[in-house]
Design a protein around this motif. Structure first.
Motif, PDB file in Angstrom:
ATOM      1  N   UNK A   1      -5.244   6.099   6.663  1.00 28.98           N
ATOM      2  CA  UNK A   1      -5.618   7.520   6.716  1.00 28.98           C
ATOM      3  C   UNK A   1      -5.053   8.314   5.544  1.00 28.98           C
ATOM      4  N   UNK A   2      -3.831   7.983   5.143  1.00 24.91           N
ATOM      5  CA  UNK A   2      -3.226   8.715   4.019  1.00 24.91           C
ATOM      6  C   UNK A   2      -3.996   8.427   2.730  1.00 24.91           C
ATOM      7  N   UNK A   3      -4.331   7.163   2.499  1.00 24.97           N
ATOM      8  CA  UNK A   3      -5.086   6.808   1.288  1.00 24.97           C
ATOM      9  C   UNK A   3      -6.457   7.452   1.290  1.00 24.97           C
ATOM     10  N   UNK A   4      -7.127   7.452   2.435  1.00 25.57           N
ATOM     11  CA  UNK A   4      -8.447   8.090   2.539  1.00 25.57           C
ATOM     12  C   UNK A   4      -8.350   9.592   2.275  1.00 25.57           C
ATOM     13  N   UNK A   5      -7.322  10.218   2.840  1.00 28.52           N
ATOM     14  CA  UNK A   5      -7.150  11.658   2.631  1.00 28.52           C
ATOM     15  C   UNK A   5      -6.878  11.998   1.180  1.00 28.52           C
ATOM     16  N   UNK A   6      -6.007  11.226   0.545  1.00 27.46           N
ATOM     17  CA  UNK A   6      -5.703  11.474  -0.860  1.00 27.46           C
ATOM     18  C   UNK A   6      -6.923  11.218  -1.741  1.00 27.46           C
ATOM     19  N   UNK A   7      -7.705  10.190  -1.379  1.00 29.27           N
ATOM     20  CA  UNK A   7      -8.915   9.923  -2.147  1.00 29.27           C
ATOM     21  C   UNK A   7      -9.883  11.091  -2.036  1.00 29.27           C
ATOM     22  N   UNK A   8     -10.021  11.638  -0.828  1.00 34.37           N
ATOM     23  CA  UNK A   8     -10.898  12.791  -0.646  1.00 34.37           C
ATOM     24  C   UNK A   8     -10.466  13.979  -1.482  1.00 34.37           C
TER      25      UNK A   8
ATOM     26  N   UNK B   1     -19.727  15.257  -2.453  1.00 36.35           N
ATOM     27  CA  UNK B   1     -20.298  14.407  -1.403  1.00 36.35           C
ATOM     28  C   UNK B   1     -19.391  13.217  -1.099  1.00 36.35           C
ATOM     29  N   UNK B   2     -18.875  12.593  -2.151  1.00 38.83           N
ATOM     30  CA  UNK B   2     -17.968  11.464  -1.956  1.00 38.83           C
ATOM     31  C   UNK B   2     -16.667  11.906  -1.276  1.00 38.83           C
ATOM     32  N   UNK B   3     -16.202  13.100  -1.613  1.00 38.18           N
ATOM     33  CA  UNK B   3     -15.017  13.653  -0.968  1.00 38.18           C
ATOM     34  C   UNK B   3     -15.276  13.850   0.526  1.00 38.18           C
ATOM     35  N   UNK B   4     -16.434  14.394   0.857  1.00 40.35           N
ATOM     36  CA  UNK B   4     -16.800  14.612   2.260  1.00 40.35           C
ATOM     37  C   UNK B   4     -16.838  13.296   3.029  1.00 40.35           C
ATOM     38  N   UNK B   5     -17.339  12.254   2.402  1.00 39.76           N
ATOM     39  CA  UNK B   5     -17.403  10.940   3.045  1.00 39.76           C
ATOM     40  C   UNK B   5     -16.008  10.446   3.429  1.00 39.76           C
ATOM     41  N   UNK B   6     -15.033  10.703   2.565  1.00 40.65           N
ATOM     42  CA  UNK B   6     -13.662  10.267   2.858  1.00 40.65           C
ATOM     43  C   UNK B   6     -13.108  10.992   4.081  1.00 40.65           C
TER      44      UNK B   6
ATOM     45  N   UNK C   1      -6.047   4.305  -5.541  1.00 44.40           N
ATOM     46  CA  UNK C   1      -6.360   4.468  -4.119  1.00 44.40           C
ATOM     47  C   UNK C   1      -7.442   3.492  -3.683  1.00 44.40           C
ATOM     48  N   UNK C   2      -8.423   3.256  -4.545  1.00 38.65           N
ATOM     49  CA  UNK C   2      -9.463   2.270  -4.222  1.00 38.65           C
ATOM     50  C   UNK C   2      -8.852   0.883  -4.054  1.00 38.65           C
ATOM     51  N   UNK C   3      -7.891   0.550  -4.909  1.00 39.32           N
ATOM     52  CA  UNK C   3      -7.222  -0.745  -4.800  1.00 39.32           C
ATOM     53  C   UNK C   3      -6.456  -0.835  -3.480  1.00 39.32           C
ATOM     54  N   UNK C   4      -5.776   0.249  -3.118  1.00 39.59           N
ATOM     55  CA  UNK C   4      -5.029   0.267  -1.870  1.00 39.59           C
ATOM     56  C   UNK C   4      -5.956   0.138  -0.669  1.00 39.59           C
ATOM     57  N   UNK C   5      -7.104   0.808  -0.729  1.00 41.11           N
ATOM     58  CA  UNK C   5      -8.042   0.771   0.393  1.00 41.11           C
ATOM     59  C   UNK C   5      -8.731  -0.586   0.519  1.00 41.11           C
ATOM     60  N   UNK C   6      -8.788  -1.328  -0.558  1.00 44.60           N
ATOM     61  CA  UNK C   6      -9.292  -2.702  -0.462  1.00 44.60           C
ATOM     62  C   UNK C   6      -8.348  -3.551   0.384  1.00 44.60           C
TER      63      UNK C   6
ATOM     64  N   UNK D   1       0.818  -1.218   0.000  1.00 36.82           N
ATOM     65  CA  UNK D   1       0.000   0.000   0.000  1.00 36.82           C
ATOM     66  C   UNK D   1       0.851   1.267   0.000  1.00 36.82           C
ATOM     67  N   UNK D   2       2.012   1.227   0.623  1.00 41.91           N
ATOM     68  CA  UNK D   2       2.898   2.405   0.596  1.00 41.91           C
ATOM     69  C   UNK D   2       3.176   2.824  -0.834  1.00 41.91           C
ATOM     70  N   UNK D   3       3.494   1.860  -1.674  1.00 40.90           N
ATOM     71  CA  UNK D   3       3.832   2.153  -3.068  1.00 40.90           C
ATOM     72  C   UNK D   3       2.588   2.589  -3.840  1.00 40.90           C
TER      73      UNK D   3
END
Length: 224
Positions: A113-120, A130-135, A102-107, A79-81
């Motif tokens: 937290x870093x992946x969620x933040x970047x996804x947002x 709305x999807x950004x707010x959810x992240x 990012x979705x693949x990493x979050x799976x 996930x780091x990579x």
């Protein structure tokens, strides 16, 4: 270095810390050093990753992305990579592809937290407020004191037209860190938008900025 994944994660965090402190030359030097150590340990995937990181830090995003993409292929479950590859893609303007990675990493690591933040951040760029707010809400559920997520939550709320909630986020972030330049800037932008909203034509400017522009972005960048 023993060559374990946890060691490389720690070294990547140290590279990031040096860069955030404005010690870019030291960050580049450390990334190159770790790349060489990884190569000597026959960890070619991490050697590629840290070599790519050093190029990105020097401003060569295209070259760095190539190496980090190769590292992701060599280390498909790391996930780091994956997250760092997504960050570089976003910087290159390839935001939709970044979200996919990012979705693949979050799976693999749902509470990263870093992946969620970047996804947002990426979703906001693509007009998915709305999807950004959810992240960002997810990050704050996991880490209530995360000021980056709190500030970005304010930005997402502002773009959705929820000004009072957005202002509360900025005020809370600034109460925790009065010198936060990003929170200061976003609060000033919101205050100006709220002022414009009360003028005869200002509401049209805000409507175009917060409704029309995101709609065009979403149409141009479907997530499905």
């Amino acid at each position: 270095m023993s060559g374990t994944t946890s060691d490389y994660v720690k070294m990547a965090a140290e590279v990031d810390r040096l860069d955030e402190e404005g010690r870019r030359d030291e960050a580049v030097s450390l990334a190159r050093e770790v790349a060489e150590q990884a190569r000597n340990a026959d960890d070619e995937g991490f050697a590629l990753f840290f070599s790519g990181e050093s190029l990105c830090l020097e401003g060569n995003l295209e070259g760095g992305e190539t190496l980090i993409r190769q590292a992701a292929a060599a280390l498909p479950g790391e996930t780091l990579v994956l997250v760092n590859h997504a960050i570089v893609l976003s910087l290159l303007g390839k935001t939709r592809r970044a979200v996919q990675i990012l979705n693949r990493s979050l799976e693999l690591k749902p509470d990263d937290l870093v992946a969620l933040g970047q996804k947002g951040v990426c979703l906001a760029k693509l007009g998915y407020g709305r999807e950004s707010l959810e992240a960002f809400d997810r990050i704050l559920a996991l880490d209530p004191d995360n000021l980056h997520a709190l500030r970005n939550r304010g930005v997402a709320l502002s773009r959705l037209g929820r000004e009072k909630e957005a202002m509360a986020c900025f005020d809370k972030a600034l109460a925790a860190d009065p010198a936060d330049p990003h929170a200061q800037s976003e609060k000033k932008i919101l205050e100006e938008e709220m002022r414009l909203k009360g003028t005869p034509l200002g509401w049209m400017v805000i409507w175009a900025r917060k409704k029309v522009a995101p709609a065009f972005k979403r149409a141009a960048n479907p997530l499905g």
